[in-house]
Motif scaffolding. Sequence first.
Motif, PDB file in Angstrom:
ATOM      1  N   ASP A  41      -2.006  60.735 -16.189  1.00 41.47           N
ATOM      2  CA  ASP A  41      -2.435  61.032 -14.823  1.00 41.47           C
ATOM      3  C   ASP A  41      -3.404  62.207 -14.928  1.00 41.47           C
ATOM      4  O   ASP A  41      -3.650  62.696 -16.029  1.00 41.47           O
ATOM      5  CB  ASP A  41      -1.228  61.394 -13.950  1.00 41.47           C
ATOM      6  CG  ASP A  41      -1.471  61.135 -12.464  1.00 41.47           C
ATOM      7  OD1 ASP A  41      -2.605  61.371 -11.991  1.00 41.47           O
ATOM      8  OD2 ASP A  41      -0.530  60.730 -11.760  1.00 41.47           O
ATOM      9  N   VAL A  42      -3.917  62.691 -13.801  1.00 38.66           N
ATOM     10  CA  VAL A  42      -4.861  63.804 -13.862  1.00 38.66           C
ATOM     11  C   VAL A  42      -4.180  65.032 -14.455  1.00 38.66           C
ATOM     12  O   VAL A  42      -3.085  65.398 -14.028  1.00 38.66           O
ATOM     13  CB  VAL A  42      -5.481  64.124 -12.485  1.00 38.66           C
ATOM     14  CG1 VAL A  42      -6.406  63.009 -12.034  1.00 38.66           C
ATOM     15  CG2 VAL A  42      -4.426  64.394 -11.433  1.00 38.66           C
ATOM     16  N   PRO A  43      -4.790  65.654 -15.478  1.00 35.50           N
ATOM     17  CA  PRO A  43      -4.190  66.841 -16.071  1.00 35.50           C
ATOM     18  C   PRO A  43      -4.481  68.091 -15.240  1.00 35.50           C
ATOM     19  O   PRO A  43      -5.551  68.210 -14.636  1.00 35.50           O
ATOM     20  CB  PRO A  43      -4.862  66.936 -17.440  1.00 35.50           C
ATOM     21  CG  PRO A  43      -6.202  66.312 -17.242  1.00 35.50           C
ATOM     22  CD  PRO A  43      -5.986  65.230 -16.213  1.00 35.50           C
ATOM     23  N   ALA A  44      -3.526  68.990 -15.238  1.00 39.85           N
ATOM     24  CA  ALA A  44      -3.694  70.265 -14.540  1.00 39.85           C
ATOM     25  C   ALA A  44      -4.634  71.171 -15.327  1.00 39.85           C
ATOM     26  O   ALA A  44      -4.792  71.018 -16.537  1.00 39.85           O
ATOM     27  CB  ALA A  44      -2.336  70.935 -14.367  1.00 39.85           C
ATOM     28  N   THR A  45      -5.246  72.091 -14.628  1.00 45.56           N
ATOM     29  CA  THR A  45      -6.074  73.092 -15.297  1.00 45.56           C
ATOM     30  C   THR A  45      -5.164  74.120 -15.975  1.00 45.56           C
ATOM     31  O   THR A  45      -3.962  74.168 -15.729  1.00 45.56           O
ATOM     32  CB  THR A  45      -7.019  73.780 -14.288  1.00 45.56           C
ATOM     33  OG1 THR A  45      -6.233  74.369 -13.251  1.00 45.56           O
ATOM     34  CG2 THR A  45      -8.010  72.795 -13.710  1.00 45.56           C
ATOM     35  N   ALA A  46      -5.738  74.941 -16.819  1.00 42.17           N
ATOM     36  CA  ALA A  46      -4.975  75.817 -17.713  1.00 42.17           C
ATOM     37  C   ALA A  46      -4.038  76.806 -17.023  1.00 42.17           C
ATOM     38  O   ALA A  46      -2.983  77.132 -17.569  1.00 42.17           O
ATOM     39  CB  ALA A  46      -5.931  76.574 -18.630  1.00 42.17           C
ATOM     40  N   THR A  47      -4.369  77.286 -15.856  1.00 47.96           N
ATOM     41  CA  THR A  47      -3.529  78.295 -15.201  1.00 47.96           C
ATOM     42  C   THR A  47      -2.664  77.718 -14.081  1.00 47.96           C
ATOM     43  O   THR A  47      -2.140  78.463 -13.255  1.00 47.96           O
ATOM     44  CB  THR A  47      -4.399  79.438 -14.640  1.00 47.96           C
ATOM     45  OG1 THR A  47      -5.330  78.888 -13.700  1.00 47.96           O
ATOM     46  CG2 THR A  47      -5.136  80.171 -15.743  1.00 47.96           C
ATOM     47  N   HIS A  48      -2.469  76.423 -14.071  1.00 48.81           N
ATOM     48  CA  HIS A  48      -1.793  75.761 -12.954  1.00 48.81           C
ATOM     49  C   HIS A  48      -0.399  76.315 -12.652  1.00 48.81           C
ATOM     50  O   HIS A  48       0.008  76.361 -11.498  1.00 48.81           O
ATOM     51  CB  HIS A  48      -1.706  74.253 -13.196  1.00 48.81           C
ATOM     52  CG  HIS A  48      -1.291  73.504 -11.974  1.00 48.81           C
ATOM     53  ND1 HIS A  48      -2.187  73.083 -11.027  1.00 48.81           N
ATOM     54  CD2 HIS A  48      -0.064  73.136 -11.519  1.00 48.81           C
ATOM     55  CE1 HIS A  48      -1.545  72.469 -10.054  1.00 48.81           C
ATOM     56  NE2 HIS A  48      -0.259  72.495 -10.318  1.00 48.81           N
ATOM     57  N   VAL A  49       0.339  76.745 -13.640  1.00 56.56           N
ATOM     58  CA  VAL A  49       1.717  77.182 -13.380  1.00 56.56           C
ATOM     59  C   VAL A  49       1.802  78.457 -12.548  1.00 56.56           C
ATOM     60  O   VAL A  49       2.894  78.834 -12.121  1.00 56.56           O
ATOM     61  CB  VAL A  49       2.569  77.308 -14.674  1.00 56.56           C
ATOM     62  CG1 VAL A  49       2.798  75.944 -15.299  1.00 56.56           C
ATOM     63  CG2 VAL A  49       1.953  78.291 -15.638  1.00 56.56           C
ATOM     64  N   VAL A  50       0.667  79.103 -12.252  1.00 55.93           N
ATOM     65  CA  VAL A  50       0.734  80.244 -11.331  1.00 55.93           C
ATOM     66  C   VAL A  50       1.202  79.790  -9.951  1.00 55.93           C
ATOM     67  O   VAL A  50       1.634  80.610  -9.141  1.00 55.93           O
ATOM     68  CB  VAL A  50      -0.593  81.038 -11.235  1.00 55.93           C
ATOM     69  CG1 VAL A  50      -0.992  81.613 -12.576  1.00 55.93           C
ATOM     70  CG2 VAL A  50      -1.706  80.219 -10.635  1.00 55.93           C
ATOM     71  N   VAL A  51       1.162  78.490  -9.689  1.00 52.55           N
ATOM     72  CA  VAL A  51       1.703  77.929  -8.444  1.00 52.55           C
ATOM     73  C   VAL A  51       3.157  78.359  -8.256  1.00 52.55           C
ATOM     74  O   VAL A  51       3.620  78.539  -7.128  1.00 52.55           O
ATOM     75  CB  VAL A  51       1.600  76.376  -8.481  1.00 52.55           C
ATOM     76  CG1 VAL A  51       2.485  75.727  -7.440  1.00 52.55           C
ATOM     77  CG2 VAL A  51       0.162  75.948  -8.283  1.00 52.55           C
ATOM     78  N   ALA A  52       3.878  78.571  -9.348  1.00 49.44           N
ATOM     79  CA  ALA A  52       5.283  78.975  -9.268  1.00 49.44           C
ATOM     80  C   ALA A  52       5.455  80.234  -8.432  1.00 49.44           C
ATOM     81  O   ALA A  52       6.490  80.417  -7.774  1.00 49.44           O
ATOM     82  CB  ALA A  52       5.859  79.195 -10.669  1.00 49.44           C
ATOM     83  N   GLY A  53       4.455  81.106  -8.427  1.00 49.88           N
ATOM     84  CA  GLY A  53       4.536  82.334  -7.648  1.00 49.88           C
ATOM     85  C   GLY A  53       4.709  82.088  -6.164  1.00 49.88           C
ATOM     86  O   GLY A  53       5.286  82.906  -5.445  1.00 49.88           O
ATOM     87  N   HIS A  54       4.252  80.951  -5.675  1.00 47.60           N
ATOM     88  CA  HIS A  54       4.401  80.609  -4.262  1.00 47.60           C
ATOM     89  C   HIS A  54       5.814  80.156  -3.937  1.00 47.60           C
ATOM     90  O   HIS A  54       6.192  80.069  -2.771  1.00 47.60           O
ATOM     91  CB  HIS A  54       3.406  79.507  -3.860  1.00 47.60           C
ATOM     92  CG  HIS A  54       1.989  79.924  -4.026  1.00 47.60           C
ATOM     93  ND1 HIS A  54       1.343  80.784  -3.177  1.00 47.60           N
ATOM     94  CD2 HIS A  54       1.079  79.617  -4.988  1.00 47.60           C
ATOM     95  CE1 HIS A  54       0.115  80.986  -3.588  1.00 47.60           C
ATOM     96  NE2 HIS A  54      -0.083  80.285  -4.692  1.00 47.60           N
ATOM     97  N   HIS A  55       6.586  79.848  -4.953  1.00 53.21           N
ATOM     98  CA  HIS A  55       7.945  79.351  -4.761  1.00 53.21           C
ATOM     99  C   HIS A  55       9.009  80.386  -5.147  1.00 53.21           C
ATOM    100  O   HIS A  55      10.189  80.105  -5.061  1.00 53.21           O
ATOM    101  CB  HIS A  55       8.158  78.083  -5.608  1.00 53.21           C
ATOM    102  CG  HIS A  55       7.214  76.980  -5.247  1.00 53.21           C
ATOM    103  ND1 HIS A  55       7.412  76.140  -4.178  1.00 53.21           N
ATOM    104  CD2 HIS A  55       6.043  76.607  -5.800  1.00 53.21           C
ATOM    105  CE1 HIS A  55       6.410  75.287  -4.097  1.00 53.21           C
ATOM    106  NE2 HIS A  55       5.563  75.544  -5.072  1.00 53.21           N
ATOM    107  N   ARG A  56       8.572  81.549  -5.605  1.00 54.36           N
ATOM    108  CA  ARG A  56       9.490  82.588  -6.069  1.00 54.36           C
ATOM    109  C   ARG A  56       9.601  83.708  -5.053  1.00 54.36           C
ATOM    110  O   ARG A  56       8.691  83.952  -4.275  1.00 54.36           O
ATOM    111  CB  ARG A  56       8.950  83.228  -7.353  1.00 54.36           C
ATOM    112  CG  ARG A  56       9.169  82.463  -8.580  1.00 54.36           C
ATOM    113  CD  ARG A  56       8.920  83.392  -9.772  1.00 54.36           C
ATOM    114  NE  ARG A  56       9.551  82.832 -10.947  1.00 54.36           N
ATOM    115  CZ  ARG A  56       8.883  82.310 -11.956  1.00 54.36           C
ATOM    116  NH1 ARG A  56       7.570  82.301 -11.952  1.00 54.36           N
ATOM    117  NH2 ARG A  56       9.533  81.819 -12.976  1.00 54.36           N
TER     118      ARG A  56
END
Length: 136
Positions: A41-56
């Motif tokens: 599927d479409v791959p995420a860009t390199a810093t994608h896991v910073v999204v976790a900050g919106h859930h913490r």
Amino acid sequence: MLDEVAFDVERGKIREFAAATRAEDPVHTDAEAARAAGFPDVPATATHVVVAGHHRDQRGFVDRLGLAFERVVVGSVRWTYLRPLCGGDSLRGVRRVADDVRKRGLRFVTLETDYLDASGECAVRVREVLIERGER
């Protein structure tokens, strides 16, 4: 364990990150191009896991560490990908304190987060150093 967060790697967010980081490779926005390049599927860009900050609860973990929020800066962040993240992945990030030292009036807290996929395998490891500046 310091904290835990769960989130899905959403195709819309991948598109937003690609636009924000000016990633021009169509694999990030076109599922057909992604599959042609060998991705499921479409791959995420390199810093994608910073999204976790919106859930913490960012303030909560700083408080649990006993840091003064107003004196904390990010010293460094390093992402280690063990496999590409792709649209549709579900991740669970488990963060722990890897090191906590004081030097020259500063406190350096090193955090490691393992982002585990649905099978429990680590897909991405993030190592970040927070620096608490001394009181003036």
